[in-house]
Design an enzyme around this catalytic site. Structure first.
Site, PDB file in Angstrom:
ATOM      1  N   SER A 112     -77.359 -36.631  48.929  1.00 52.73           N
ATOM      2  CA  SER A 112     -76.084 -36.718  48.227  1.00 52.73           C
ATOM      3  C   SER A 112     -74.942 -36.016  48.948  1.00 52.73           C
ATOM      4  CB  SER A 112     -76.283 -36.175  46.809  1.00 52.73           C
ATOM      5  OG  SER A 112     -75.117 -36.368  46.063  1.00 52.73           O
ATOM      6  N   HIS A 113     -74.374 -35.013  48.287  1.00 51.16           N
ATOM      7  CA  HIS A 113     -73.186 -34.327  48.788  1.00 51.16           C
ATOM      8  C   HIS A 113     -73.548 -33.164  49.705  1.00 51.16           C
ATOM      9  CE1 HIS A 113     -74.943 -32.622  45.287  1.00 51.16           C
ATOM     10  NE2 HIS A 113     -74.405 -31.462  45.575  1.00 51.16           N
ATOM     11  N   ASP A 276     -68.816 -39.204  47.968  1.00 53.58           N
ATOM     12  CA  ASP A 276     -69.683 -38.233  48.638  1.00 53.58           C
ATOM     13  C   ASP A 276     -70.635 -38.889  49.627  1.00 53.58           C
ATOM     14  OD1 ASP A 276     -71.254 -39.516  46.765  1.00 53.58           O
ATOM     15  OD2 ASP A 276     -72.538 -37.764  46.459  1.00 53.58           O
ATOM     16  N   ASP A 278     -73.658 -40.128  49.601  1.00 53.17           N
ATOM     17  CA  ASP A 278     -74.354 -41.379  49.287  1.00 53.17           C
ATOM     18  C   ASP A 278     -73.530 -42.319  48.398  1.00 53.17           C
ATOM     19  OD1 ASP A 278     -74.631 -39.569  47.171  1.00 53.17           O
ATOM     20  OD2 ASP A 278     -76.443 -40.551  46.447  1.00 53.17           O
ATOM     21  N   ASP A 280     -72.068 -42.021  45.367  1.00 56.03           N
ATOM     22  CA  ASP A 280     -72.112 -42.147  43.903  1.00 56.03           C
ATOM     23  C   ASP A 280     -71.118 -41.236  43.196  1.00 56.03           C
ATOM     24  OD1 ASP A 280     -73.510 -39.847  44.451  1.00 56.03           O
ATOM     25  OD2 ASP A 280     -75.356 -40.446  43.420  1.00 56.03           O
ATOM     26  N   ARG A 281     -70.573 -40.255  43.885  1.00 61.36           N
ATOM     27  CA  ARG A 281     -69.590 -39.374  43.237  1.00 61.36           C
ATOM     28  C   ARG A 281     -68.172 -39.844  43.542  1.00 61.36           C
ATOM     29  NH1 ARG A 281     -71.615 -33.200  43.337  1.00 61.36           N
ATOM     30  NH2 ARG A 281     -73.754 -33.619  42.722  1.00 61.36           N
ATOM     31  N   LYS A 375     -74.594 -43.528  39.119  1.00 58.88           N
ATOM     32  CA  LYS A 375     -73.154 -43.345  39.104  1.00 58.88           C
ATOM     33  C   LYS A 375     -72.586 -44.032  40.348  1.00 58.88           C
ATOM     34  CE  LYS A 375     -73.578 -38.578  40.771  1.00 58.88           C
ATOM     35  NZ  LYS A 375     -75.013 -38.283  40.660  1.00 58.88           N
TER      36      LYS A 375
HETATM   37  C1  G16 Z   1     -77.207 -35.249  40.993  1.00 58.09           C
HETATM   38  C2  G16 Z   1     -77.538 -35.920  39.691  1.00 58.09           C
HETATM   39  C3  G16 Z   1     -76.429 -35.693  38.711  1.00 58.09           C
HETATM   40  C4  G16 Z   1     -76.168 -34.207  38.553  1.00 58.09           C
HETATM   41  C5  G16 Z   1     -75.870 -33.605  39.911  1.00 58.09           C
HETATM   42  C6  G16 Z   1     -75.743 -32.094  39.862  1.00 58.09           C
HETATM   43  O1  G16 Z   1     -76.107 -35.858  41.571  1.00 58.09           O
HETATM   44  O2  G16 Z   1     -77.718 -37.305  39.867  1.00 58.09           O
HETATM   45  O3  G16 Z   1     -76.811 -36.264  37.499  1.00 58.09           O
HETATM   46  O4  G16 Z   1     -75.088 -33.991  37.695  1.00 58.09           O
HETATM   47  O5  G16 Z   1     -76.925 -33.892  40.792  1.00 58.09           O
HETATM   48  O6  G16 Z   1     -76.958 -31.564  39.443  1.00 58.09           O
HETATM   49  P1  G16 Z   1     -77.239 -30.021  39.482  1.00 58.09           P
HETATM   50  O7  G16 Z   1     -76.186 -29.401  38.612  1.00 58.09           O
HETATM   51  O8  G16 Z   1     -78.615 -29.885  38.946  1.00 58.09           O
HETATM   52  O9  G16 Z   1     -77.082 -29.565  40.907  1.00 58.09           O
HETATM   53  P2  G16 Z   1     -76.089 -36.202  43.118  1.00 58.09           P
HETATM   54  O10 G16 Z   1     -74.713 -36.757  43.359  1.00 58.09           O
HETATM   55  O11 G16 Z   1     -76.346 -34.879  43.813  1.00 58.09           O
HETATM   56  O12 G16 Z   1     -77.189 -37.180  43.317  1.00 58.09           O
END
Ligand code: G16
Length: 542
Positions: A112-113, A276, A278, A280-281, A375
């Site tokens: 992800s990010h 971000d 991947d 999705d954000r 997302k």
């Molecule tokens: C993931 C999850 C999201 C979550 C985020 C932050 O996003 O898919 O639902 O809100 O992590 O999670 P945490 O607060 O546990 O770090 P992503 O964009 O990282 O795949």
């Protein structure tokens, strides 16, 4: 030729909030990827001859992992694998592809990010047939399997050329390399009024979209500049790089500060946006107006009916518990359901599948709808564009009008990143243990109305998830929430979410941190943050 190879388990392959995320060198250990992927397949049933979608955000180790996954999938009996060219598929594009070709499931390679590169992060996540992340009962089973795995099956075959469109064969499995963008772009055209957005660009509307050298570059270039006619150069950092150019592909006010500065400057375009690693954000900043993810969810839900794909309205809204209650007020006004779920997109899947909700969102910069089961960063930007084109108002005007109608939820998240795990766990345990005595206590003008550890009962499948975050709720509707991140790869990250509701339009324009200052100070006091984390200030404020 398929071979069965003996292996020994790793003890640390527990999927977190969103799949298994670790540093690249961890994934590079002998059989680490093989063990995890075989464990995924061992927990699935009836996939013989079926289709698996495979793709990732292009980060370092994406290509190597894809080759391994394809060979293991072939040896385990999948009939077809569909891979994005160059191994590139954004997370929402994987979800869209699984759904449109009716695949059995998919594997998303991303952290992800989080930063990429040889010392950066990598991740593997399994998505099920509805296109969404595997639910907890599946990820729990996968973890259990990783702890007892003794062998994996792998096809002995040369690597597939994933850079050329077309088909190849591994054992009995057909591998198709498809365009990374086409299927996703076609889906977006069914949801939004591309003509209206194109007209707005023709009339002088301007956008700056930062793909952060990550996966959305090809999608944003093709859709925003190619199909919608945004000026060339509207997309910056448009080429996906294995190390994201050394940057942190997290579209927040820290890592995309340059966009914020641009949006607040005299040269500000009408809309600044980013996505971000991947894809999705999303980050949305209008000229002189940053939109918090929680507000963005509420505003998009209130205006979605303006876009053709949502012209019949929104059936319901879901938000994760730490997300502000701004969306609740929209749901209340529309007379539709509002669902509060634990953090993690996987909790939205059942609600979407059951048709209970149309739009979902999280404070962590995620918004999405029933078009996929993830997302979707670019989707959020396109919905904003369509709403802006339909309302012919600025982002700032739309936000102000929204607050005047519904009130404003001042909101901020304070992250204490990479703190020592023992201290962070002790902080949460102490908070939990102290919950009964918090209720009814007063701190200055603030009285604690209720305090609990959030638990969720899924109304669709009846499953229960406990210990999802400590909530301290005050009599005036303000709230402090504490939880540990489930996506970090080093130490622990304490997230503190702070919220205050303000109905009076005359008091809706205070700077956010100033408006929340007393609650922020209290958040440190109640949890003893400095004592447990040895930090006297958060590392990131969003
Ligand atoms: C993931 C999850 C999201 C979550 C985020 C932050 O996003 O898919 O639902 O809100 O992590 O999670 P945490 O607060 O546990 O770090 P992503 O964009 O990282 O795949």
């Amino acid at each position: 030729m398929a071979k069965e190879i003996a292996t020994t388990p790793y003890t640390d392959q527990r999927p977190g909030t969103s799949g298994l995320r670790k540093k690249v060198p961890v994934f590079q250990q002998r059989h680490y990827v093989e063990n995890f992927v075989q464990s995924i397949f061992d927990c699935l049933e009836d996939y013989q001859g079926q289709t698996l979608v495979v793709g990732g955000d292009g980060r370092y180790y994406n290509r190597e992992a894809i080759q391994t996954i394809l060979k293991i999938a072939a040896a385990n009996g999948f009939g077809r694998a569909v891979v994005g060219r160059g191994g590139i598929l954004s997370t929402p594009a994987v979800s869209a592809l699984i759904r449109s070709i009716k695949a059995f499931g998919g594997i998303v390679l991303s952290a992800s990010h989080n930063p990429g590169g040889p010392d950066g992060d990598f991740g593997i996540k399994y998505n099920v047939a509805n296109g969404g992340p595997a639910p907890e009962k599946v990820t729990d089973a996968i973890y259990a399997r990783t702890r007892e795995i003794a062998s994996f099956k792998i096809e002995e075959a040369p690597d597939v050329d994933i850079d050329a469109l077309g088909a190849a064969q591994i054992g009995a499995m057909r591998v198709e390399i498809v365009d990374s963008v086409e299927n996703y772009a076609a889906l977006m055209q069914t949801l939004f009024d591309f003509d209206r957005i194109r007209d707005a660009f023709r009339a002088g509307f301007t956008i700056k979209f930062d793909a952060m050298s990550a996966v959305t570059g090809p999608y944003a270039s093709a859709i925003l500049e190619g199909m919608l006619g945004a000026a060339p150069g509207s997309v910056m950092h448009g080429e996906p790089l294995p190390d994201f150019g050394g940057h942190h592909p997290d579209p927040n006010l820290v890592h995309a500060a340059h966009l914020y500065d641009l949006a607040m400057s005299a040269k500000a375009p009408d809309l600044c946006a980013a996505s971000d690693g991947d894809g999705d954000r999303n980050l949305i900043i209008g000229r002189n107006r940053f939109v918090t993810p929680s507000d963005s969810l509420a505003i998009l839900a209130a205006n979605a009916h303006l876009a053709p794909g949502y012209k019949n309205g929104v059936a319901g809204i879901a938000r994760s518990m730490p997300t502000s209650a701004a969306a609740d007020r929209v749901a209340e006004k529309l007379g539709i359901g509002i669902y509060e779920t634990p953090t993690g997109w996987k909790f939205f899947g059942n609600l979407l599948d059951a048709g209970l909700v149309t739009i979902c969102g999280e404070e962590s910069a995620g918004t999405g709808s029933n078009h996929v089961r993830e997302k979707d960063g670019l989707w959020a930007v396109l919905l904003w564009l369509d709403v802006l084109a339909a309302r012919k108002q600025s982002v700032d005007a739309i936000v102000r009008e929204h607050w005047a109608t519904y009130g404003r939820n001042y909101y901020s998240r304070h992250d204490y990143e990479e703190v020592e795990a023992d201290g962070a766990n002790a902080l949460i345990k102490t908070l939990r243990d102290g919950l009964p005595s918090l209720k009814g206590k007063t701190f200055g003008a603030l009285e604690v109305r209720d305090a609990d550890d959030f638990a969720y009962h899924d109304p669709v499948d009846g499953s229960d998830s406990r210990n999802q975050g400590v909530r301290v709720m005050f009599a005036d509707g303000s709230r402090i929430v504490y939880r540990l991140s489930g996506t970090g790869t080093a130490g622990a990250t304490l997230r503190v979410y702070i919220e205050r509701y303000e109905a009076d339009p005359a008091r809706q324009f205070v700077e956010t941190q100033a408006a929340l200052a007393d609650l922020v100070a209290l958040s440190r006091e109640i949890a003893g943050i400095e004592r447990f984390t040895k930090r006297n200030a958060p590392s990131v404020i969003t």
